[in-house]
Scaffold this motif. Structure first.
Motif, PDB file in Angstrom:
ATOM      1  N   TYR A   1       0.249   9.941 -25.702  1.00 53.06           N
ATOM      2  CA  TYR A   1      -0.240   9.169 -24.573  1.00 53.06           C
ATOM      3  C   TYR A   1      -1.485   9.837 -23.995  1.00 53.06           C
ATOM      4  CZ  TYR A   1       4.332   6.905 -24.739  1.00 53.06           C
ATOM      5  OH  TYR A   1       5.446   6.228 -25.137  1.00 53.06           O
ATOM      6  N   GLN A   2      -2.258   9.073 -23.225  1.00 49.63           N
ATOM      7  CA  GLN A   2      -3.544   9.564 -22.759  1.00 49.63           C
ATOM      8  C   GLN A   2      -3.637   9.704 -21.239  1.00 49.63           C
ATOM      9  OE1 GLN A   2      -3.536   6.701 -25.041  1.00 49.63           O
ATOM     10  NE2 GLN A   2      -3.336   8.300 -26.572  1.00 49.63           N
ATOM     11  N   GLY A   3      -2.522   9.602 -20.538  1.00 46.41           N
ATOM     12  CA  GLY A   3      -2.578   9.756 -19.093  1.00 46.41           C
ATOM     13  C   GLY A   3      -3.139  11.118 -18.712  1.00 46.41           C
ATOM     14  N   ARG A   4      -4.005  11.160 -17.690  1.00 45.00           N
ATOM     15  CA  ARG A   4      -4.702  12.395 -17.325  1.00 45.00           C
ATOM     16  C   ARG A   4      -4.580  12.651 -15.822  1.00 45.00           C
ATOM     17  NH1 ARG A   4     -10.454  12.101 -18.578  1.00 45.00           N
ATOM     18  NH2 ARG A   4     -10.311   9.843 -18.374  1.00 45.00           N
ATOM     19  N   PRO A   5      -4.997  13.834 -15.375  1.00 43.91           N
ATOM     20  CA  PRO A   5      -4.940  14.131 -13.941  1.00 43.91           C
ATOM     21  C   PRO A   5      -5.801  13.170 -13.131  1.00 43.91           C
ATOM     22  CG  PRO A   5      -5.212  16.162 -15.205  1.00 43.91           C
ATOM     23  CD  PRO A   5      -5.374  15.024 -16.173  1.00 43.91           C
ATOM     24  N   LEU A   6      -5.368  12.908 -11.891  1.00 43.50           N
ATOM     25  CA  LEU A   6      -6.039  11.933 -11.044  1.00 43.50           C
ATOM     26  C   LEU A   6      -7.509  12.261 -10.836  1.00 43.50           C
ATOM     27  CD1 LEU A   6      -5.770   9.456  -9.094  1.00 43.50           C
ATOM     28  CD2 LEU A   6      -5.275  11.126  -7.286  1.00 43.50           C
ATOM     29  N   GLY A   7      -7.837  13.532 -10.553  1.00 45.73           N
ATOM     30  CA  GLY A   7      -9.217  13.895 -10.273  1.00 45.73           C
ATOM     31  C   GLY A   7     -10.153  13.602 -11.428  1.00 45.73           C
ATOM     32  N   ASP A   8      -9.720  13.896 -12.664  1.00 43.54           N
ATOM     33  CA  ASP A   8     -10.553  13.634 -13.844  1.00 43.54           C
ATOM     34  C   ASP A   8     -10.790  12.146 -14.013  1.00 43.54           C
ATOM     35  OD1 ASP A   8     -10.401  16.341 -14.203  1.00 43.54           O
ATOM     36  OD2 ASP A   8      -8.999  16.256 -15.889  1.00 43.54           O
ATOM     37  N   VAL A   9      -9.734  11.360 -13.824  1.00 45.24           N
ATOM     38  CA  VAL A   9      -9.844   9.909 -14.020  1.00 45.24           C
ATOM     39  C   VAL A   9     -10.757   9.292 -12.973  1.00 45.24           C
ATOM     40  CG1 VAL A   9      -8.544   7.741 -13.882  1.00 45.24           C
ATOM     41  CG2 VAL A   9      -7.652   9.663 -15.219  1.00 45.24           C
TER      42      VAL A   9
ATOM     43  N   ILE B   1       0.860  -1.178   0.000  1.00 41.21           N
ATOM     44  CA  ILE B   1       0.000   0.000   0.000  1.00 41.21           C
ATOM     45  C   ILE B   1       0.899   1.231   0.000  1.00 41.21           C
ATOM     46  CG2 ILE B   1      -1.732   1.298   1.281  1.00 41.21           C
ATOM     47  CD1 ILE B   1      -2.722  -1.378   2.393  1.00 41.21           C
ATOM     48  N   ILE B   2       0.593   2.173  -0.881  1.00 39.39           N
ATOM     49  CA  ILE B   2       1.413   3.366  -1.064  1.00 39.39           C
ATOM     50  C   ILE B   2       0.865   4.498  -0.207  1.00 39.39           C
ATOM     51  CG2 ILE B   2       2.157   5.072  -2.770  1.00 39.39           C
ATOM     52  CD1 ILE B   2       2.049   2.828  -4.860  1.00 39.39           C
ATOM     53  N   ALA B   3       1.762   5.257   0.413  1.00 43.74           N
ATOM     54  CA  ALA B   3       1.373   6.351   1.301  1.00 43.74           C
ATOM     55  C   ALA B   3       0.480   7.352   0.571  1.00 43.74           C
ATOM     56  CB  ALA B   3       2.614   7.049   1.858  1.00 43.74           C
ATOM     57  N   PRO B   4      -0.484   7.952   1.262  1.00 45.32           N
ATOM     58  CA  PRO B   4      -1.462   8.818   0.595  1.00 45.32           C
ATOM     59  C   PRO B   4      -0.963  10.211   0.258  1.00 45.32           C
ATOM     60  CG  PRO B   4      -1.941   8.706   2.941  1.00 45.32           C
ATOM     61  CD  PRO B   4      -0.821   7.740   2.690  1.00 45.32           C
ATOM     62  N   ASP B   5       0.321  10.508   0.479  1.00 45.17           N
ATOM     63  CA  ASP B   5       0.837  11.837   0.142  1.00 45.17           C
ATOM     64  C   ASP B   5       1.930  11.785  -0.921  1.00 45.17           C
ATOM     65  OD1 ASP B   5       2.739  10.637   1.703  1.00 45.17           O
ATOM     66  OD2 ASP B   5       3.066  12.330   3.038  1.00 45.17           O
ATOM     67  N   VAL B   6       2.000  10.703  -1.700  1.00 45.79           N
ATOM     68  CA  VAL B   6       2.995  10.642  -2.771  1.00 45.79           C
ATOM     69  C   VAL B   6       2.566  11.536  -3.933  1.00 45.79           C
ATOM     70  CG1 VAL B   6       3.722   8.295  -2.174  1.00 45.79           C
ATOM     71  CG2 VAL B   6       1.909   8.637  -3.872  1.00 45.79           C
ATOM     72  N   GLU B   7       3.526  11.868  -4.797  1.00 47.00           N
ATOM     73  CA  GLU B   7       3.225  12.649  -5.997  1.00 47.00           C
ATOM     74  C   GLU B   7       2.765  11.710  -7.112  1.00 47.00           C
ATOM     75  OE1 GLU B   7       6.596  14.938  -7.104  1.00 47.00           O
ATOM     76  OE2 GLU B   7       6.648  16.102  -5.240  1.00 47.00           O
ATOM     77  N   VAL B   8       1.640  12.026  -7.733  1.00 43.38           N
ATOM     78  CA  VAL B   8       1.083  11.227  -8.823  1.00 43.38           C
ATOM     79  C   VAL B   8       1.453  11.865 -10.158  1.00 43.38           C
ATOM     80  CG1 VAL B   8      -1.057  10.448  -9.911  1.00 43.38           C
ATOM     81  CG2 VAL B   8      -0.811  10.354  -7.425  1.00 43.38           C
ATOM     82  N   LEU B   9       2.020  11.061 -11.069  1.00 41.41           N
ATOM     83  CA  LEU B   9       2.331  11.564 -12.407  1.00 41.41           C
ATOM     84  C   LEU B   9       1.072  11.743 -13.228  1.00 41.41           C
ATOM     85  CD1 LEU B   9       5.487   9.555 -13.582  1.00 41.41           C
ATOM     86  CD2 LEU B   9       5.350  11.974 -12.993  1.00 41.41           C
TER      87      LEU B   9
ATOM     88  N   CYS C   1       2.644   8.745 -19.202  1.00 41.56           N
ATOM     89  CA  CYS C   1       2.166  10.052 -18.751  1.00 41.56           C
ATOM     90  C   CYS C   1       2.768  11.152 -19.611  1.00 41.56           C
ATOM     91  CB  CYS C   1       2.551  10.289 -17.290  1.00 41.56           C
ATOM     92  SG  CYS C   1       1.770   9.144 -16.127  1.00 41.56           S
ATOM     93  N   PRO C   2       2.060  12.257 -19.831  1.00 39.91           N
ATOM     94  CA  PRO C   2       2.613  13.355 -20.631  1.00 39.91           C
ATOM     95  C   PRO C   2       3.856  13.948 -19.978  1.00 39.91           C
ATOM     96  CG  PRO C   2       0.241  13.594 -20.350  1.00 39.91           C
ATOM     97  CD  PRO C   2       0.670  12.505 -19.412  1.00 39.91           C
ATOM     98  N   PHE C   3       4.745  14.451 -20.817  1.00 45.39           N
ATOM     99  CA  PHE C   3       5.935  15.144 -20.329  1.00 45.39           C
ATOM    100  C   PHE C   3       5.636  16.630 -20.158  1.00 45.39           C
ATOM    101  CE2 PHE C   3       7.753  11.410 -22.451  1.00 45.39           C
ATOM    102  CZ  PHE C   3       8.598  10.949 -21.466  1.00 45.39           C
ATOM    103  N   ALA C   4       6.405  17.280 -19.310  1.00 43.16           N
ATOM    104  CA  ALA C   4       6.217  18.706 -19.068  1.00 43.16           C
ATOM    105  C   ALA C   4       6.580  19.514 -20.309  1.00 43.16           C
ATOM    106  CB  ALA C   4       7.070  19.148 -17.879  1.00 43.16           C
TER     107      ALA C   4
END
Length: 433
Positions: free
Chosen positions: A309-317, A270-278, A295-298
């Motif tokens: 690629y189609q990776g999107r922000p966590l909230g939208d997904v 289980i991953i800690a709930p404060d990690v950074e999500v790509l 995931c998209p590059f900056a």
């Protein structure tokens, strides 16, 4: 004028605890955010795109037969004191064998290519080279203040033969000292982590905040280190190179996990709930073996910034995933409906390798196992062995990072069904082993 810089990332949910007693993450330095790069030739953006799978090759440049290759990176906030420059090379297949960096110099300056204060390489062994397993070479800079760091090859140019061949660069600054001493954290009690995990599992909702979305679980998929299976693979990559940790965000309404028990067993962490999500996908994206986990590059990485690629922000997904897979309940069975857009049932959330490796052991909240008919005991035995090795390696206790059994998954005794009136009385889905 240069383009405006993006806003800084939000602070973590809570200060990192300091229970670790061995192989701990460094708390005296912090990474600076790299926002631009220039070089003598080619695509310097590949050296700051966050991916260790993208090759950054810098040559001397057209018409520069006697000029040595160089690359400069710009960071923010700036100016800042530079603790060190980390140079990464990640080549598990060995295809870059014999491509040595050779003699080099590192400088802190005030513009691309500017050399004002030279960083010390005297503390490094002679002929220091970045390892192909992704373990960085750190060049100390002694706190020199500037806005840019430049890496340049040294010695003779030898025509166009010299080149810089790396995967990634990272600049570190000394962490600010607290005005008051930080008291040690209170020791965790037995069952405390399980209680927090179960609370997030029950209260989950679609949100851009990871801690509000449920419990993030990585199930072993063969892209981990064979020696330290809580880390990404380095030289021991059984399934090939990898850039990310892949996980699924689960809850009572979305209990489905990646089902790998036929190959590696239904176990992981289980991953800690404060990690950074790509980025995230509402289905299995097949991210393994892809730069940046699809995931998209900056944008500041230049031509390398817009892969298909189609990776999107966590909230939208998560909003889309809840709508597709978590309701409403069928009037006939009481089970939440899954429509045609639900895909594999489980989502995929990606954590970058650099963040992961710089934040161990804190990025792991607990170890977990599940199962089905005939493999509970086998999975438990494997999970206990990995859990024991993790605790010994980092000097932790089972109260700090416990081993949990997941009872509400597809193979669990509660049938892997989402929350309905029929399952409301099940109780805790994560139980200490």
């Amino acid at each position: 004028p240069p383009p405006p810089l993006p806003p800084p990332p939000p602070p973590p949910l809570h200060p990192r605890p300091h229970w670790c007693r061995a192989h701990c993450s460094r708390t005296d330095i912090s990474p600076l955010r790299l926002v631009g790069a220039d070089a003598s030739d080619n695509e310097p953006g590949r050296c700051i795109d966050g991916s260790r799978m993208t090759l950054c090759t810098i040559k001397s440049g057209a018409g520069s037969a006697l000029r040595l290759p160089w690359i400069s990176v710009r960071f923010t906030p700036s100016p800042a004191a530079v603790h060190s420059l980390a140079m990464y090379r990640y080549d598990p297949s060995g295809s870059w064998a014999g491509r040595a960096l050779g003699a080099f110099e590192v400088w802190v300056g005030d513009s691309f290519g500017h050399r004002r204060v030279q960083c010390s390489s005297a503390s490094l062994p002679a002929k220091t080279e970045p390892h192909n397993d992704g373990v960085p070479v750190d060049v100390p800079c002694g706190g020199a203040v500037g806005e840019y760091v430049t890496l340049q090859q040294a010695g003779e140019a030898h025509g166009h033969d010299r080149q810089i061949l790396l995967s990634e660069l990272q600049v570190f600054t000394p962490s600010p000292l607290s005005a008051a001493p930080v008291p040690p954290p209170a020791p965790r009690l037995a069952g405390e982590v399980a209680q927090q995990v179960n609370a997030r599992y029950e209260k989950a909702r679609p949100s851009a905040v990871l801690a509000e979305g449920g419990v993030l679980v990585h199930i072993y998929d063969g892209f981990e280190s064979g020696e330290k299976p809580w880390d990404t693979c380095h030289a021991d990559c059984a399934r090939g190179a990898v850039d990310t940790i892949s996980a699924s965000l689960i809850s009572r309404k979305l209990p489905w996990l990646f089902e790998a028990e036929a190959r590696w067993g239904q176990l992981g962490f289980i991953i800690a709930p404060d990690v950074e999500v790509l980025c995230a996908f509402y289905h299995d994206a097949g991210s393994g073996g892809h730069p940046n986990g699809k995931c998209p590059f900056a944008a500041h990485t230049g031509r390398h910034a817009t892969p298909p690629y189609q990776g999107r922000p966590l909230g939208d997904v998560m909003k889309e995933h809840f709508e597709a897979c978590a309701g409403p309940a069928s009037p006939y069975t009481g089970v939440l409906k899954r429509n045609g857009h639900c895909g594999s049932g489980y989502n995929e959330v990606l954590i970058g390798w650099m963040f992961w490796e710089r934040n161990l052991p804190w990025a792991v909240e607990a170890f977990v196992y599940g199962g089905g008919p005939g493999n509970w005991e086998q999975n438990l035995a494997r999970a206990r062995g990995i859990h024991r090795d993790f605790l010994q390696y980092f000097g932790l206790t089972s109260n700090e990072v416990p081993l949990l059994r997941y009872d509400c998954g597809p193979g669990g005794p509660h049938g892997g069904q989402p929350f309905t009136p029929a399952t409301a009385a099940i109780g805790e889905c994560f139980v200490e082993a």
